[in-house]
Design a protein around this motif. Structure first.
Motif, short mmCIF file in Angstrom:
data_model
loop_
_atom_site.label_atom_id
_atom_site.label_comp_id
_atom_site.label_asym_id
_atom_site.label_seq_id
_atom_site.Cartn_x
_atom_site.Cartn_y
_atom_site.Cartn_z
N ALA A 39 -49.08 -20.61 -25.32
CA ALA A 39 -50.48 -20.31 -25.63
C ALA A 39 -50.89 -18.90 -25.21
O ALA A 39 -52.05 -18.56 -25.25
CB ALA A 39 -51.39 -21.36 -25.01
N SER A 139 -57.53 -28.16 -18.67
CA SER A 139 -58.32 -28.28 -19.89
C SER A 139 -57.48 -28.72 -21.09
O SER A 139 -57.97 -29.29 -22.04
CB SER A 139 -59.00 -26.96 -20.21
N SER A 140 -56.18 -28.46 -21.00
CA SER A 140 -55.29 -28.85 -22.10
C SER A 140 -54.72 -30.24 -21.87
O SER A 140 -53.69 -30.58 -22.43
CB SER A 140 -54.15 -27.84 -22.19
N LYS A 142 -55.04 -33.09 -22.93
CA LYS A 142 -54.69 -33.94 -24.07
C LYS A 142 -53.35 -33.54 -24.66
O LYS A 142 -52.82 -34.23 -25.53
CB LYS A 142 -55.75 -33.81 -25.17
N ALA A 143 -52.84 -32.38 -24.28
CA ALA A 143 -51.61 -31.89 -24.91
C ALA A 143 -50.53 -31.49 -23.93
O ALA A 143 -49.35 -31.58 -24.23
CB ALA A 143 -51.94 -30.69 -25.81
N GLU A 267 -70.33 -23.34 -31.95
CA GLU A 267 -69.82 -23.43 -33.32
C GLU A 267 -68.85 -24.60 -33.46
O GLU A 267 -68.84 -25.29 -34.48
CB GLU A 267 -69.06 -22.14 -33.65
N ALA A 268 -68.05 -24.82 -32.41
CA ALA A 268 -67.00 -25.82 -32.50
C ALA A 268 -67.53 -27.24 -32.32
O ALA A 268 -67.18 -28.14 -33.07
CB ALA A 268 -65.91 -25.53 -31.47
N GLY A 329 -62.89 -27.97 -24.91
CA GLY A 329 -62.36 -27.30 -26.10
C GLY A 329 -62.63 -25.81 -26.10
O GLY A 329 -62.39 -25.13 -27.10
N LEU A 331 -61.37 -23.09 -24.76
CA LEU A 331 -60.35 -22.07 -24.94
C LEU A 331 -59.96 -21.94 -26.42
O LEU A 331 -59.95 -20.83 -26.97
CB LEU A 331 -59.12 -22.45 -24.11
N GLY A 332 -59.66 -23.07 -27.03
CA GLY A 332 -59.28 -23.03 -28.44
C GLY A 332 -60.42 -22.50 -29.30
O GLY A 332 -60.19 -21.82 -30.30
N ALA A 333 -61.65 -22.82 -28.90
CA ALA A 333 -62.80 -22.41 -29.71
C ALA A 333 -62.94 -20.90 -29.77
O ALA A 333 -63.57 -20.36 -30.67
CB ALA A 333 -64.08 -23.03 -29.16
N GLY A 335 -60.90 -18.90 -30.70
CA GLY A 335 -60.32 -18.44 -31.96
C GLY A 335 -61.39 -18.19 -33.01
O GLY A 335 -61.14 -17.54 -34.02
N ARG A 336 -62.58 -18.74 -32.79
CA ARG A 336 -63.68 -18.52 -33.74
C ARG A 336 -64.31 -17.14 -33.56
O ARG A 336 -65.02 -16.68 -34.43
CB ARG A 336 -64.76 -19.60 -33.55
N PRO A 339 -59.28 -13.15 -33.50
CA PRO A 339 -57.98 -13.72 -33.83
C PRO A 339 -57.10 -13.96 -32.61
O PRO A 339 -56.26 -14.84 -32.62
CB PRO A 339 -57.33 -12.67 -34.73
N TYR A 341 -56.88 -13.92 -28.08
CA TYR A 341 -57.53 -13.69 -26.80
C TYR A 341 -56.45 -13.61 -25.74
O TYR A 341 -55.36 -14.15 -25.89
CB TYR A 341 -58.54 -14.79 -26.46
N PRO B 94 -59.99 -26.83 -32.10
CA PRO B 94 -61.19 -26.19 -31.56
C PRO B 94 -61.46 -24.85 -32.23
O PRO B 94 -62.58 -24.38 -32.27
CB PRO B 94 -60.89 -26.02 -30.07
N SER B 95 -60.41 -24.25 -32.76
CA SER B 95 -60.54 -22.91 -33.33
C SER B 95 -60.96 -22.96 -34.80
O SER B 95 -61.22 -21.92 -35.40
CB SER B 95 -59.21 -22.18 -33.16
#
Lengths: 488, 439
Positions: A39, A139-140, A142-143, A267-268, A329, A331-333, A335-336, A339, A341, B94-95
């Motif tokens: 990641a 925070s991850s 779930k994965a 947004e997410a 969510g 960290l993944g968010a 990406g919004r 492109p 981080y 999430p992205s």
């Protein structure tokens, strides 16, 4: 036509296939390429990927790699944030995704034995019927896998009160560099002799490969209350953090997100954050019913006093999960927003939070990058995320330079270079900021004692001018820019 | 995008995915920050443990091919092909990576660039020459009907070697939905509105009873239901397979047919078709003549459960005494993000007890023609699904998509389990006591 070289070693592949079955050894470039990332923004191609099904197969794979004189890097789900699972010297990647069994749950003794590929959250779900859970919650969760958690000594929001992975691991079965299986620690809470389990947790895969983990389980708290406080300014929120802890309250979790993060999260997951708010604090208290109610009341009063513009409170599981959804969510968010981080993981004394955060914003301004902060405010564990576009030529280099500057800020404030993500590859050269030559020498001797040399996850943790060649000169540049006394 | 210095080669230029008209956009691809939160939601990743069979891995492969770092070799294409396109990853990302759009674009490029595996090309041919043509579809359905009626299926499913190879073939039984166009149902009292029904390719043959129930339930709820003449297969299977030319041709025909019908809403009782029709605007975005019409039409498309759950529902008069579990069709729950509407409808039925299975939104392995193309993976997923269903003790599985219905029926037969697979509207219809008003 490939823009990378795959070193092919047919004998190595043949031996590995014999050991674990042809299907579970990958050597085609188009298969290997998806094992070059985690990641982070680091990359490194393995020459073979092995997916063993048992501890014996891991041991066999290690023996084979040793015989062919190639390094071994263990990989869980590849959700790590310091490049820990990236084979920066090539060699064999041992992916533990198939070793995902929960072998034993012992509710009376509050422990479970799991394989390294088990997902963090699956442990808590499996033991929930007994009213138990596994406390560390990255925070991850779930994965991410338990093996990766052990390697990086993973933390998470609730580590403020309950400690990191190392406080929850009782024993480990490991594979030594010779390919032998052995147990460190056992099911007792405090075994005699050296605490080798504690040594291996957080060793980032450089000492051995973990094949079984005995974890400690906790009783679910009788009552949990989650509060969400919205502030106009980051400074107010930082002061609230110090005030809460100053009152003698140790929340289970105390998290902060700044405006940029809130924008992405909104947004997410549509959490309902006001667009003009500066920061949000997420505070969770748990324990006995009376105690939590009292603490929640104090936290609420403190936040009010320090100018919180809005307070939300959740008692039920659903309400609390809703309050947490944005944070989990986050960290993944990001990406919004951009492109790419680059996530940093620094620690500073809690009282220095406002000053260091100001420094972070200034530095990012100076470099011309946006930054999103989402972090464990309670233990002063900062996660500035520098937002950028890696397709812009030179951007990655400048981001790394900026990262070094921010890390230096943390160190200068009396903090350190990692709270929970690990040193890994990208921060190894900052090690000399906080450790003397002698300190590093001692650590090096520990590694020698395990007899690993460069056998396991080479190029990680220790400062080095060699390794992933191009990148280490890159790092030198970054460190040189961080200040004249960078190598004190 | 900068390419590494000294990197050239004529064949690389030709095979870059972004080079073609189906271009996967750079902006879409770069949204993935490889955080890995999709992994545990991907059926093929959790089955295999292979990063190559994960959403993150596939996106990375598509990107690497687009950048010319690797070629679209059979191995790489195979990883793209094993994707079910269930879009569970898209729902949890999430992205906000538009995975479905990216995968459809990548497949279109692979197919257009002529290095597609033979099985994939044959599948495309079958979809274009049979599924998309009503006459040939009827002939195929007749064969499948005979296969079942003659007892051949019974026999084949009892021969050990053959059993696994045929069990996933769709069943065709029961009355065919009459291929008449025009008004199918009218409400008794004054109409609340007028809706146009997509009849689809396989539904009239394999699940005519679902259409009949849909018409009755809609009429009971005050709708005049019409079947616009000239409509064809929606093109979902073609889009998923990468055959965009055929999908676009079908979409244009349907846009014409449904615009003509001038209905208040377009009702679809097949989740996969609904999802594709809602994306007609995107599919025809480059067609100057159709782009606007398609976009407007897409806005009218409603899944039947979505439409009904948004109404003051006519309370069912009869009871359905049954323990029911609900399987979320992927293209309803993930692509259309509709999961509470069908559950709401089920809960409105007196006597019915809804019991949730574990992971109800995990793909059953049906996935359109996936079950025929990737039998082993499909069976593995089906086995897990049937175990989850069996654990609930339910005697009925409700769902909202023909592909899922066929797959789950195959699952029950495979395990010789009693029980029925029904569409949500069938249960509602039963609860209405199969009232004759309307039809």
């Amino acid at each position: 036509m490939l823009d990378f070289q795959v070193v092919t070693n047919p004998a190595l592949i043949r031996d590995l296939r014999r050991a674990v079955g042809a299907k579970w050894v990958l050597d085609a470039p188009e298969d290997l390429i998806v094992y070059e990332y985690d990641a982070t923004i680091e990359r490194g191609m393995p020459e073979a990927v092995v997916l063993p099904d048992s501890d014996e197969q891991v041991a066999a794979a290690v023996r084979i790699a040793r015989r062919h004189n190639v390094p071994v890097t263990a990989r869980g789900a590849g959700t790590g944030l310091s490049g820990g699972a990236i084979p920066c010297d090539g060699g064999v990647v041992i992916a533990t995704s198939r070793m995902n069994r929960i072998l034993e749950v012992d509710p009376e003794n509050r422990l479970a034995v799991v394989e390294p590929g088990v997902i963090n959250l699956d442990v808590s779900e499996a033991v929930a019927p007994y009213g138990l859970y596994y406390a560390p919650d990255p925070s991850s969760q779930k994965a991410c896998t338990m093996g990766g958690n052990v390697a990086e000594n993973a933390g998470g929001p609730h580590c403020l009160r309950y400690g990191t992975t190392t406080n929850h691991v009782l024993g480990l079965q490991i594979v030594t560099p010779e390919g032998d299986l052995l147990w460190l620690g056992d099911k007792t809470p405090d075994p005699p002799g050296y605490d080798l389990t504690g040594l291996v947790v957080g060793s980032e895969g450089t000492l051995c490969i973990v094949t079984k983990i005995i974890v400690r389980l906790l009783d679910r708290p009788q009552s949990t209350v989650t509060l969400l406080a919205i502030f106009d300014e980051v400074d107010q929120a930082s002061r609230a953090v110090s005030a809460i802890i100053g009152q003698g309250i140790v929340p289970a979790a105390l998290e902060m997100m700044d405006r940029n993060t809130m924008r992405a999260v909104e947004e997410a997951v549509h959490a309902g954050y006001p667009p003009d708010a500066g920061a949000v604090l997420l505070i969770e208290v748990d324990g006995l019913e009376e105690e939590t109610r009292e603490q929640a009341d104090s936290v609420r009063a403190l936040c009010d006093e320090l100018g919180a513009r809005e307070l939300r409170i959740g008692f039920s599981l659903e309400d609390r999960e809703r309050l947490w959804a944005g944070r989990k969510g986050a960290l993944g968010a990001l990406g919004r927003l951009a492109p790419s981080y680059y996530i940093l993981d620094g620690v500073v004394p809690r009282t220095k939070l406002p000053a260091v955060l100001r420094g972070v914003y200034e530095a990012c301004d100076r470099f011309g990058f946006q930054v999103a902060n989402v972090f464990h405010a309670g233990d002063g564990n900062l996660h500035p995320n520098i937002l950028f576009d890696e397709r812009v030529p030179g951007a990655t280099q400048r981001v790394l330079d900026l990262g070094a500057v921010i890390m230096r800020l943390c160190v200068d404030a009396g903090g350190t270079i990692t709270g929970e993500h690990g040193v890994g590859y990208e921060k190894r050269n900052y090690m000399s900021w906080i450790f003397s030559e002698d300190d590093l020498e001692v650590m090096g001797r520990v590694k020698l004692a395990f007899g690993t040399g460069g056998a396991f996850n080479p190029g990680k943790v220790f400062p080095s001018s060699k390794g992933c060649g191009e990148v280490s000169s890159r790092m030198k540049g970054a460190i040189a820019k961080a200040g004249p006394d960078a190598y004190v | 995008m900068d390419r590494p210095a000294g990197f050239s080669g004529p064949f690389v230029r030709q095979r870059r995915i972004r080079a073609g008209p189906n271009a996967v956009s750079d902006a879409d691809l770069s949204r993935c920050v490889h955080c890995g939160l999709c992994l545990q939601h991907c059926p093929t990743y959790t089955e295999t443990g292979l990063e190559t069979e994960s959403p993150r891995g596939r996106l990375y492969l598509i990107k690497a091919i687009a950048e010319g770092r690797i070629e679209a070799t059979p191995t790489a294409v195979g990883h793209l092909d094993l994707c079910l396109q269930c879009r569970n990853c898209e729902a949890v990302c999430p992205s906000g990576v538009p995975y479905g759009r990216i995968m459809e674009g990548a497949r279109a490029e692979v197919l257009a660039n002529g290095r597609t595996p033979l099985a994939w090309r044959l599948r495309t041919l079958f979809l274009r020459e049979v599924i998309a043509r009503p006459g040939r579809m009827a002939a195929l359905a007749a064969c499948l009907r005979l296969y079942r009626a003659s007892g051949l299926r019974w026999l084949a499913e009892r021969v050990p070697y053959v059993r696994d190879r045929v069990v996933l073939a769709p069943t065709v039984s029961g009355p065919t939905f009459p291929p008449k166009a025009g008004v199918l149902g009218r409400p008794q009292d004054k109409a609340r509105g007028r809706v146009a029904l997509l009849t689809g390719c396989i539904m009239p043959h394999a699940f005519g009873r679902v259409h009949e129930a849909t018409v009755r339930v809609l009429a009971r709820n005050g709708f005049e239901v019409v079947a616009p003449p000239g409509q064809l297969c929606c093109g979902a299977l073609h889009t998923h397979s990468g055959d965009r030319p055929t999908a676009r041709a079908l979409a244009r025909r349907n846009v014409d047919a449904f615009v003509e019908a001038n209905a208040d809403a377009i009702v679809v009782n097949s989740a996969g078709c609904g999802s594709t029709m809602k994306e007609y605007g995107e599919l025809l975005a480059d067609d100057p003549e159709y782009a606007d019409k398609a976009e407007r039409l897409a806005g009218l498309v409603k899944d039947v459960t979505e439409l009904l759950a948004g109404l003051p529902l006519e309370p069912p008069s009869g009871r359905v005494e049954a323990l029911v579990t609900y399987q979320d069709p992927c293209h309803l729950a993930h692509a259309q993000r509709i999961s509470s509407a069908p559950r709401y409808l089920l809960s409105a039925i007196p006597g019915l007890r809804l019991v949730e299975m574990a992971r109800p939104d995990r793909c059953c392995g049906g996935a359109g023609v996936y079950s025929l193309a990737h039998r082993d993976m499909s069976l593995d997923l089906l086995d897990g699904k049937i175990q989850d269903v069996a654990a609930t003790g339910a005697t009925m599985i409700a769902t909202a998509n023909p592909g899922c219905m066929a797959q789950l029926e195959a699952g029950l037969r495979r395990y010789r389990l009693p029980g029925r697979v029904v569409h949500v509207v069938e249960l509602l219809d039963e609860a209405y006591g199969r009232s004759p008003d309307g039809v």
